[in-house]
Motif scaffolding. Structure first.
Motif, PDB file in Angstrom:
ATOM      1  N   LYS A 171      -0.996   6.961  11.063  1.00 10.54           N
ATOM      2  CA  LYS A 171       0.219   6.040  10.559  1.00 10.54           C
ATOM      3  C   LYS A 171       0.416   4.364  10.334  1.00 10.54           C
ATOM      4  O   LYS A 171       0.468   3.582   9.157  1.00 10.54           O
ATOM      5  N   GLN A 172      -0.296   4.289  11.728  1.00 10.85           N
ATOM      6  CA  GLN A 172      -0.911   2.449  12.099  1.00 10.85           C
ATOM      7  C   GLN A 172      -2.148   1.841  11.452  1.00 10.85           C
ATOM      8  O   GLN A 172      -1.881   1.182  10.668  1.00 10.85           O
ATOM      9  N   LYS A 173      -3.129   2.674  11.608  1.00 10.41           N
ATOM     10  CA  LYS A 173      -4.156   2.137  10.830  1.00 10.41           C
ATOM     11  C   LYS A 173      -4.955   2.349   9.162  1.00 10.41           C
ATOM     12  O   LYS A 173      -5.240   1.411   8.799  1.00 10.41           O
ATOM     13  N   HIS A 174      -3.797   3.636   8.928  1.00  9.91           N
ATOM     14  CA  HIS A 174      -4.591   3.988   7.086  1.00  9.91           C
ATOM     15  C   HIS A 174      -4.006   3.959   6.660  1.00  9.91           C
ATOM     16  O   HIS A 174      -4.207   3.820   5.126  1.00  9.91           O
ATOM     17  N   MET A 175      -2.588   3.035   6.498  1.00  7.33           N
ATOM     18  CA  MET A 175      -1.380   3.234   5.706  1.00  7.33           C
ATOM     19  C   MET A 175      -0.672   1.149   4.908  1.00  7.33           C
ATOM     20  O   MET A 175      -0.323   1.916   4.852  1.00  7.33           O
ATOM     21  N   THR A 176      -1.550   0.673   5.746  1.00 10.28           N
ATOM     22  CA  THR A 176      -1.557  -0.580   5.569  1.00 10.28           C
ATOM     23  C   THR A 176      -2.821  -1.018   3.550  1.00 10.28           C
ATOM     24  O   THR A 176      -2.833  -0.712   3.626  1.00 10.28           O
ATOM     25  N   PRO A 177      -1.103  -0.833   2.792  1.00 14.49           N
ATOM     26  CA  PRO A 177      -1.326  -1.143   1.638  1.00 14.49           C
ATOM     27  C   PRO A 177      -2.627  -2.692   1.152  1.00 14.49           C
ATOM     28  O   PRO A 177      -2.082  -3.553   2.265  1.00 14.49           O
ATOM     29  N   ILE A 178      -3.439  -2.511   0.583  1.00 12.46           N
ATOM     30  CA  ILE A 178      -4.513  -3.872  -0.232  1.00 12.46           C
ATOM     31  C   ILE A 178      -3.485  -4.664  -1.000  1.00 12.46           C
ATOM     32  O   ILE A 178      -2.967  -3.994  -1.513  1.00 12.46           O
ATOM     33  N   TRP A 179      -3.935  -6.204  -1.038  1.00 14.90           N
ATOM     34  CA  TRP A 179      -3.003  -6.921  -2.263  1.00 14.90           C
ATOM     35  C   TRP A 179      -4.281  -7.573  -2.908  1.00 14.90           C
ATOM     36  O   TRP A 179      -3.485  -8.720  -3.199  1.00 14.90           O
ATOM     37  N   GLY A 180      -5.023  -7.894  -1.981  1.00 12.96           N
ATOM     38  CA  GLY A 180      -5.786  -8.715  -3.071  1.00 12.96           C
ATOM     39  C   GLY A 180      -7.384  -8.998  -1.758  1.00 12.96           C
ATOM     40  O   GLY A 180      -7.068  -8.277  -0.597  1.00 12.96           O
ATOM     41  N   LEU A 181      -7.608 -10.272  -2.276  1.00 14.92           N
ATOM     42  CA  LEU A 181      -9.246 -10.731  -1.518  1.00 14.92           C
ATOM     43  C   LEU A 181      -8.692 -11.888  -0.670  1.00 14.92           C
ATOM     44  O   LEU A 181      -8.199 -12.756  -0.960  1.00 14.92           O
ATOM     45  N   GLY A 182      -9.624 -12.029   0.662  1.00 10.93           N
ATOM     46  CA  GLY A 182      -9.538 -12.962   1.267  1.00 10.93           C
ATOM     47  C   GLY A 182      -8.686 -13.146   3.026  1.00 10.93           C
ATOM     48  O   GLY A 182      -8.340 -12.248   3.415  1.00 10.93           O
ATOM     49  N   GLU A 183      -8.882 -13.989   3.508  1.00 13.02           N
ATOM     50  CA  GLU A 183      -8.033 -14.357   4.598  1.00 13.02           C
ATOM     51  C   GLU A 183      -6.626 -14.337   4.206  1.00 13.02           C
ATOM     52  O   GLU A 183      -5.648 -15.043   3.103  1.00 13.02           O
ATOM     53  N   PRO A 184      -5.494 -13.220   5.187  1.00 16.16           N
ATOM     54  CA  PRO A 184      -4.427 -13.473   5.361  1.00 16.16           C
ATOM     55  C   PRO A 184      -3.910 -15.242   5.844  1.00 16.16           C
ATOM     56  O   PRO A 184      -4.071 -14.981   6.703  1.00 16.16           O
ATOM     57  N   ARG A 185      -2.845 -15.200   4.726  1.00 21.02           N
ATOM     58  CA  ARG A 185      -1.790 -16.337   5.226  1.00 21.02           C
ATOM     59  C   ARG A 185      -0.910 -16.386   5.252  1.00 21.02           C
ATOM     60  O   ARG A 185       0.115 -15.683   4.926  1.00 21.02           O
ATOM     61  N   GLU A 186       0.041 -16.902   6.109  1.00 13.11           N
ATOM     62  CA  GLU A 186       1.320 -16.483   6.807  1.00 13.11           C
ATOM     63  C   GLU A 186       2.912 -16.572   5.547  1.00 13.11           C
ATOM     64  O   GLU A 186       3.009 -17.900   5.615  1.00 13.11           O
ATOM     65  N   GLY A 187       3.212 -16.103   5.838  1.00 18.34           N
ATOM     66  CA  GLY A 187       4.225 -16.750   4.696  1.00 18.34           C
ATOM     67  C   GLY A 187       3.944 -16.286   2.866  1.00 18.34           C
ATOM     68  O   GLY A 187       4.543 -16.426   1.462  1.00 18.34           O
ATOM     69  N   ASP A 188       2.845 -15.846   2.782  1.00 22.03           N
ATOM     70  CA  ASP A 188       2.282 -15.597   1.342  1.00 22.03           C
ATOM     71  C   ASP A 188       3.399 -14.498   0.737  1.00 22.03           C
ATOM     72  O   ASP A 188       2.947 -15.125  -0.327  1.00 22.03           O
ATOM     73  N   LEU A 189       3.688 -13.210   1.360  1.00 19.21           N
ATOM     74  CA  LEU A 189       4.094 -12.514   0.285  1.00 19.21           C
ATOM     75  C   LEU A 189       5.814 -13.066  -0.174  1.00 19.21           C
ATOM     76  O   LEU A 189       5.854 -12.458  -0.905  1.00 19.21           O
ATOM     77  N   ILE A 190       6.207 -13.328   1.223  1.00 18.68           N
ATOM     78  CA  ILE A 190       8.118 -13.934   0.829  1.00 18.68           C
ATOM     79  C   ILE A 190       7.246 -14.973  -0.333  1.00 18.68           C
ATOM     80  O   ILE A 190       8.282 -15.459  -1.472  1.00 18.68           O
ATOM     81  N   ARG A 191       6.800 -15.756  -0.155  1.00 14.86           N
ATOM     82  CA  ARG A 191       5.982 -17.061  -1.267  1.00 14.86           C
ATOM     83  C   ARG A 191       5.959 -15.984  -2.623  1.00 14.86           C
ATOM     84  O   ARG A 191       6.652 -17.076  -3.732  1.00 14.86           O
ATOM     85  N   PHE A 192       5.359 -15.405  -2.474  1.00 14.45           N
ATOM     86  CA  PHE A 192       5.108 -13.979  -4.133  1.00 14.45           C
ATOM     87  C   PHE A 192       6.051 -13.780  -4.743  1.00 14.45           C
ATOM     88  O   PHE A 192       6.657 -14.180  -5.629  1.00 14.45           O
TER      89      PHE A 192
END
Length: 430
Positions: A171-192
């Motif tokens: 449940k922790q490792k395998h259920m995380t959705p992808i939504w792009g390529l590159g390094e994660p950036r803090e605040g990116d989802l909420i900015r979107f």
């Protein structure tokens, strides 16, 4: 399909519209409120003083809505007739710190909500929905209803035994959705999200976001006698209850006060201020009594005469797993709504409740079925026993038989939503 009860395509089409427009409990409440407004109901605030006027009223709180209609001639001791349902469905919900990723992929951290059937969320095109809270305390709905995220399954080449040993998901490792390529950036989802709804990211100070399948509801089968779609557990009942309430108020001489109570958080135990175990329903019913000049004695009399139909989906017999069902009780799609019974009070139905439900179905001219669990299988539960125990209200558990309950996409008979709404209308009319 039964020739005597060919489904009302207009009702089922409208349900499909409602399902597609309600990807989150907050959208379900907003869409229900809009339908009530068109039927002449008006919203009242919990913080305002309530009056004794007749007519339709409703309150909303988060993902819950309660609506009622006070007919002419109602007394403070007039009983209520309640249709109970819930707005939430099992899904994946966004964590407080959502921006994550691994191995060159940008991902969104999610938490599992309710009894999620995990594998049904794999390899689906997913959107994002829910609400955000702005700095001034107001809320804005969010509905990114296009392919945005995906939970990718591991290729069979890297899991050769999956078809023999079964799919095993962490449940922790395998259920995380992808939504792009590159390094994660803090605040990116909420900015979107902020860009999607036309505000700045700095204005958003809180959020209740979740993912949903963007595949629309659809008729299924050679004769299109089946309906496939998301969140039918339990927006099917919310929609049917809304249709029943707005139809019932057109009747003259209502002997009771018809009520629709659609709660949040049923899928994780109902223990919240918007759940069935919270005080919301009791507060609304009591305030309605007191607004009409009632006393505690009037409230006690009203509650003693009140009946609730707790409407939630139930299990149709599964053709590939018939041994999991009780051998003498095999509900089928398009056989009409089901009466759910469990003597250990996982459902609240008793013999008196059976009689109430049977009478409503008879008045509506619709067939109905029984559901009871196989003795060797654990039985689920609903808001029914909670409502009965918390408020001392006679409660009956009913619903529509479906397959794939708690899947991202469920299946029922296309006739049954209309049959359920017809039975609920007859019940509310008394």
């Amino acid at each position: 399909m039964s020739s005597a009860h060919r489904f009302d395509r207009g009702h089922t089409d409208d349900l499909m519209t409602f399902l597609a427009a309600s990807p989150s409990p907050y959208h379900a409440v907003a869409n229900t409120a809009e339908r009530l407004e068109k039927a002449g109901f008006r919203q009242v605030a919990e913080t305002d003083a309530w009056d004794a006027t007749t007519g339709g009223k409703y309150v909303t709180r988060g993902g819950a809505i309660i609506a009622w209609y006070v007919p002419e001639g109602a007394t403070p001791a007039s009983p209520f007739r309640i249709v109970g349902a819930h707005t939430d469905s099992p899904n994946l919900r966004v964590k407080p710190l959502p921006d994550t990723g691994s191995a060159g992929w940008r991902q969104v951290a999610v938490e599992l909500y309710g009894g999620t059937l995990l594998n049904t969320w794999l390899d689906r095109d997913l959107g994002l929905s829910g609400r955000v809270t702005l700095r001034d305390g107001s809320h804005r709905l969010v509905n990114v209803d296009r392919p945005l995220l995906r939970v990718p399954q591991l290729a069979i080449h890297l899991d050769r035994g999956v078809n023999q040993d079964g799919l095993k998901l962490d449940k922790q490792k395998h259920m995380t959705p992808i939504w792009g390529l590159g390094e994660p950036r803090e605040g990116d989802l909420i900015r979107f999200v902020a860009e999607e709804i036309g505000v700045t990211a700095e204005e958003i100070t809180g959020w209740d976001l979740m993912v949903h399948s963007v595949e629309p509801p659809a008729y299924l089968g050679r004769d299109q006698e089946l309906l496939a779609g998301p969140r039918m557990d339990n927006l099917l009942s919310v929609h049917a209850g809304t249709a029943a309430l707005t139809a019932a108020v057109a009747s003259e001489g209502l002997p009771s006060i018809p009520v629709l109570a659609a709660f949040d958080h049923e899928e994780n135990g109902s223990q919240s201020d918007t759940g069935a175990e919270g005080p919301l329903l009791g507060n609304v019913l009591e305030r309605s009594v007191f607004a009409r000049g009632g006393t505690y004695e009037d409230k006690a009399r009203a509650f003693a005469g009140t009946i609730c139909l707790s409407s939630d989906t139930g299990h149709a017999v599964h053709p590939n797993y018939a041994e999991r069902h009780d051998p003498g009780h095999h509900p089928v799609p398009n056989g009409g709504p089901i009466l759910k019974v469990n003597v250990n009070q996982r459902y609240a139905t008793d013999g008196s409740g059976r009689a109430v439900f049977a009478a409503a179905c008879e008045r509506a001219g619709v067939p109905w079925q029984h559901f009871v669990s196989n003795n060797a299988m654990p039985c689920g539960t609903t808001i029914g026993p909670i409502t009965a125990a918390r408020h001392g209200i006679a409660t009956v558990d009913i619903g529509v038989a479906c397959l794939s309950m708690h899947s991202a996409r469920e299946l029922c008979g296309a006739d049954d939503p209309h049959l359920l709404a017809s039975a609920l209308t007859a019940f509310l009319e008394g």
